[in-house]
Design a protein around this motif. Structure first.
Motif, PDB file in Angstrom:
ATOM      1  N   GLU A 144       0.835  -1.197   0.000  1.00  0.00           N
ATOM      2  CA  GLU A 144       0.000   0.000   0.000  1.00  0.00           C
ATOM      3  C   GLU A 144       0.876   1.257   0.000  1.00  0.00           C
ATOM      4  N   ALA A 145       1.962   1.236   0.754  1.00  0.00           N
ATOM      5  CA  ALA A 145       2.881   2.377   0.778  1.00  0.00           C
ATOM      6  C   ALA A 145       3.484   2.602  -0.607  1.00  0.00           C
ATOM      7  N   ARG A 193       2.080   1.792  -3.496  1.00  0.00           N
ATOM      8  CA  ARG A 193       1.010   2.339  -4.338  1.00  0.00           C
ATOM      9  C   ARG A 193       0.849   3.854  -4.121  1.00  0.00           C
ATOM     10  N   ARG A 194       0.934   4.279  -2.864  1.00  0.00           N
ATOM     11  CA  ARG A 194       0.802   5.711  -2.569  1.00  0.00           C
ATOM     12  C   ARG A 194       1.966   6.504  -3.170  1.00  0.00           C
ATOM     13  N   ARG A 195       3.181   5.955  -3.098  1.00  0.00           N
ATOM     14  CA  ARG A 195       4.339   6.654  -3.683  1.00  0.00           C
ATOM     15  C   ARG A 195       4.191   6.780  -5.198  1.00  0.00           C
ATOM     16  N   ALA A 235       1.373   6.733  -6.947  1.00  0.00           N
ATOM     17  CA  ALA A 235       0.298   7.695  -7.221  1.00  0.00           C
ATOM     18  C   ALA A 235       0.783   9.126  -7.035  1.00  0.00           C
ATOM     19  N   LYS A 236       1.593   9.367  -6.034  1.00  0.00           N
ATOM     20  CA  LYS A 236       2.112  10.715  -5.772  1.00  0.00           C
ATOM     21  C   LYS A 236       3.021  11.166  -6.920  1.00  0.00           C
TER      22      LYS A 236
END
Length: 100
Positions: free
Chosen positions: A87-88, A90-92, A94-95
């Motif tokens: 999940e971490a 995926r967030r990176r 997306a950012k």
């Protein structure tokens, strides 16, 4: 050192976010990973450890608690993950995509 003759020298390690607890322990041959942790003072020094549910390993490799120790093993008590690594990631990603 005469009281350590015939015993195995192992280390028990627990890493806090801001500190590392490391303890040398002398145990009899045939001692398991779990027995060595209980023989150390780490559980008393770090009351936040939930030893019933936490994972343990030797030199960064997860091991069952009934693993018989070898000379100079370093037992590691692992903290639970704060975030799911996938999940971490995926967030990176997306950012980074938003920044484009």
């Amino acid at each position: 050192m005469s009281d350590c003759a015939g015993k195995l020298h192992v280390q028990v390690c627990y890493a806090r976010p801001d500190d590392i607890l490391l303890e040398d322990v002398w145990v009899a041959p045939g001692t398991t990973l779990e027995q060595a942790v209980h023989a150390s003072t780490l559980l008393a020094r770090a009351p936040e450890i939930d030893f019933i549910s936490c994972k343990v390993g030797i030199y960064g490799k997860p091991k069952p608690r009934d693993t018989v120790l070898q000379q100079r093993d370093r037992i590691e008590i692992y903290r639970p993950l704060v975030a799911d690594p996938m999940e971490a990631r995926r967030r990176r990603v997306a950012k980074k995509e938003k920044a484009r």
